[in-house]
Design a protein around this motif. Structure first.
Motif, PDB file in Angstrom:
ATOM      1  N   ALA A 116       0.828  -1.204   0.000  1.00  0.00           N
ATOM      2  CA  ALA A 116       0.000   0.000   0.000  1.00  0.00           C
ATOM      3  C   ALA A 116       0.864   1.256   0.000  1.00  0.00           C
ATOM      4  O   ALA A 116       0.385   2.335   0.316  1.00  0.00           O
ATOM      5  CB  ALA A 116      -0.935  -0.008   1.206  1.00  0.00           C
ATOM      6  N   GLY A 117       2.153   1.079  -0.297  1.00  0.00           N
ATOM      7  CA  GLY A 117       3.050   2.217  -0.362  1.00  0.00           C
ATOM      8  C   GLY A 117       3.981   2.358   0.827  1.00  0.00           C
ATOM      9  O   GLY A 117       4.932   3.137   0.779  1.00  0.00           O
ATOM     10  N   SER A 118       3.724   1.630   1.903  1.00  0.00           N
ATOM     11  CA  SER A 118       4.568   1.767   3.094  1.00  0.00           C
ATOM     12  C   SER A 118       5.998   1.314   2.850  1.00  0.00           C
ATOM     13  O   SER A 118       6.934   1.881   3.422  1.00  0.00           O
ATOM     14  CB  SER A 118       3.982   0.971   4.267  1.00  0.00           C
ATOM     15  OG  SER A 118       2.742   1.503   4.648  1.00  0.00           O
ATOM     16  N   ASP A 119       6.171   0.328   1.999  1.00  0.00           N
ATOM     17  CA  ASP A 119       7.530  -0.135   1.697  1.00  0.00           C
ATOM     18  C   ASP A 119       8.304   0.959   0.959  1.00  0.00           C
ATOM     19  O   ASP A 119       9.465   1.232   1.276  1.00  0.00           O
ATOM     20  CB  ASP A 119       7.549  -1.464   0.937  1.00  0.00           C
ATOM     21  CG  ASP A 119       6.388  -1.648  -0.022  1.00  0.00           C
ATOM     22  OD1 ASP A 119       5.510  -0.777  -0.119  1.00  0.00           O
ATOM     23  OD2 ASP A 119       6.368  -2.689  -0.699  1.00  0.00           O
ATOM     24  N   ASP A 120       7.665   1.625   0.012  1.00  0.00           N
ATOM     25  CA  ASP A 120       8.301   2.760  -0.668  1.00  0.00           C
ATOM     26  C   ASP A 120       8.516   3.929   0.287  1.00  0.00           C
ATOM     27  O   ASP A 120       9.535   4.625   0.213  1.00  0.00           O
ATOM     28  CB  ASP A 120       7.460   3.221  -1.862  1.00  0.00           C
ATOM     29  CG  ASP A 120       7.449   2.198  -2.994  1.00  0.00           C
ATOM     30  OD1 ASP A 120       8.428   1.429  -3.112  1.00  0.00           O
ATOM     31  OD2 ASP A 120       6.469   2.176  -3.748  1.00  0.00           O
ATOM     32  N   LEU A 177      14.311   6.436   4.715  1.00  0.00           N
ATOM     33  CA  LEU A 177      15.724   6.100   4.892  1.00  0.00           C
ATOM     34  C   LEU A 177      16.611   7.016   4.056  1.00  0.00           C
ATOM     35  O   LEU A 177      17.693   7.408   4.497  1.00  0.00           O
ATOM     36  CB  LEU A 177      15.974   4.633   4.559  1.00  0.00           C
ATOM     37  CG  LEU A 177      15.379   3.638   5.559  1.00  0.00           C
ATOM     38  CD1 LEU A 177      15.503   2.211   5.041  1.00  0.00           C
ATOM     39  CD2 LEU A 177      16.014   3.794   6.932  1.00  0.00           C
ATOM     40  N   HIS A 178      16.132   7.399   2.858  1.00  0.00           N
ATOM     41  CA  HIS A 178      16.885   8.357   2.032  1.00  0.00           C
ATOM     42  C   HIS A 178      16.992   9.711   2.727  1.00  0.00           C
ATOM     43  O   HIS A 178      18.023  10.378   2.642  1.00  0.00           O
ATOM     44  CB  HIS A 178      16.221   8.540   0.663  1.00  0.00           C
ATOM     45  CG  HIS A 178      16.611   7.518  -0.331  1.00  0.00           C
ATOM     46  ND1 HIS A 178      17.761   7.607  -1.084  1.00  0.00           N
ATOM     47  CD2 HIS A 178      16.015   6.363  -0.685  1.00  0.00           C
ATOM     48  CE1 HIS A 178      17.851   6.561  -1.862  1.00  0.00           C
ATOM     49  NE2 HIS A 178      16.812   5.782  -1.635  1.00  0.00           N
ATOM     50  N   THR A 179      15.916  10.118   3.404  1.00  0.00           N
ATOM     51  CA  THR A 179      15.939  11.388   4.124  1.00  0.00           C
ATOM     52  C   THR A 179      16.875  11.320   5.330  1.00  0.00           C
ATOM     53  O   THR A 179      17.681  12.221   5.551  1.00  0.00           O
ATOM     54  CB  THR A 179      14.516  11.764   4.586  1.00  0.00           C
ATOM     55  OG1 THR A 179      13.676  11.883   3.429  1.00  0.00           O
ATOM     56  CG2 THR A 179      14.505  13.070   5.360  1.00  0.00           C
ATOM     57  N   LEU A 180      16.768  10.253   6.106  1.00  0.00           N
ATOM     58  CA  LEU A 180      17.593  10.094   7.302  1.00  0.00           C
ATOM     59  C   LEU A 180      19.050   9.778   6.978  1.00  0.00           C
ATOM     60  O   LEU A 180      19.957  10.224   7.678  1.00  0.00           O
ATOM     61  CB  LEU A 180      17.039   8.976   8.184  1.00  0.00           C
ATOM     62  CG  LEU A 180      15.710   9.219   8.862  1.00  0.00           C
ATOM     63  CD1 LEU A 180      15.212   7.938   9.530  1.00  0.00           C
ATOM     64  CD2 LEU A 180      15.844  10.336   9.883  1.00  0.00           C
ATOM     65  N   LEU A 181      19.256   8.977   5.928  1.00  0.00           N
ATOM     66  CA  LEU A 181      20.580   8.472   5.573  1.00  0.00           C
ATOM     67  C   LEU A 181      20.845   8.729   4.095  1.00  0.00           C
ATOM     68  O   LEU A 181      20.802   7.818   3.275  1.00  0.00           O
ATOM     69  CB  LEU A 181      20.658   6.961   5.860  1.00  0.00           C
ATOM     70  CG  LEU A 181      20.281   6.497   7.267  1.00  0.00           C
ATOM     71  CD1 LEU A 181      20.159   4.981   7.319  1.00  0.00           C
ATOM     72  CD2 LEU A 181      21.294   7.012   8.268  1.00  0.00           C
TER      73      LEU A 181
END
Length: 140
Positions: free
Chosen positions: A60-64, A70-74
């Motif tokens: 439902a999009g949660s995996d994306d 993770l891209h924002t944090l790391l």
């Protein structure tokens, strides 16, 4: 070892893209044999310094959303001290601090006791390692 503890290693090809791989079906298949209707605990462990295990909703999009977060944090940029591999690879070595390399989940009557929308997922942001191992261990 007695049948109170059983283990199996899965090999999962994650390829060269960042991925969230749903392994719930693999866990259920393992438990059908290992648990055989018993109660206990399933431990899922990924023996890699750059991957983790998450229990999240998928499809439902949660995996994306997880990968985006993770891209924002790391971010995959040059800020990392750990610099071998692809640009930004150092962040992959920080990933397990946010998405741990393990999860231990209850098994009731031989079945994984998950919430309605929960799935067990391998999280792999390391584009340099296309093959992962996941150890499933049942303790009855």
């Amino acid at each position: 070892m007695s049948d109170a503890f059983t283990t199996r290693v899965l090999t999962i090809a994650t390829g060269s893209d960042e991925r969230v791989v749903d392994i719930t079906g693999d866990c259920a298949s393992f438990l059908r044999e290992a648990a055989a209707g018993r109660d206990g605990l399933l431990n899922i462990f990924v023996p890699h310094a750059t991957a983790g295990i998450a229990v999240i909703e998928t499809g439902a999009g949660s995996d994306d959303d997880l990968l985006s977060t993770l891209h924002t944090l790391l971010p995959a940029d040059d800020r990392w001290q750990h610099r071998h591999g692809s640009p930004g690879h150092g962040r992959d070595h920080v990933l397990p601090a946010f998405v741990p390399p393990h999860a231990t989940l209850p098994v009731v009557g031989g079945r994984l006791e998950l919430g309605t929308w929960q799935s067990v997922c391998l999280v792999d942001t390391n584009r340099d390692n296309p093959d992962r191992r996941v150890r499933l261990s049942f303790l009855g």
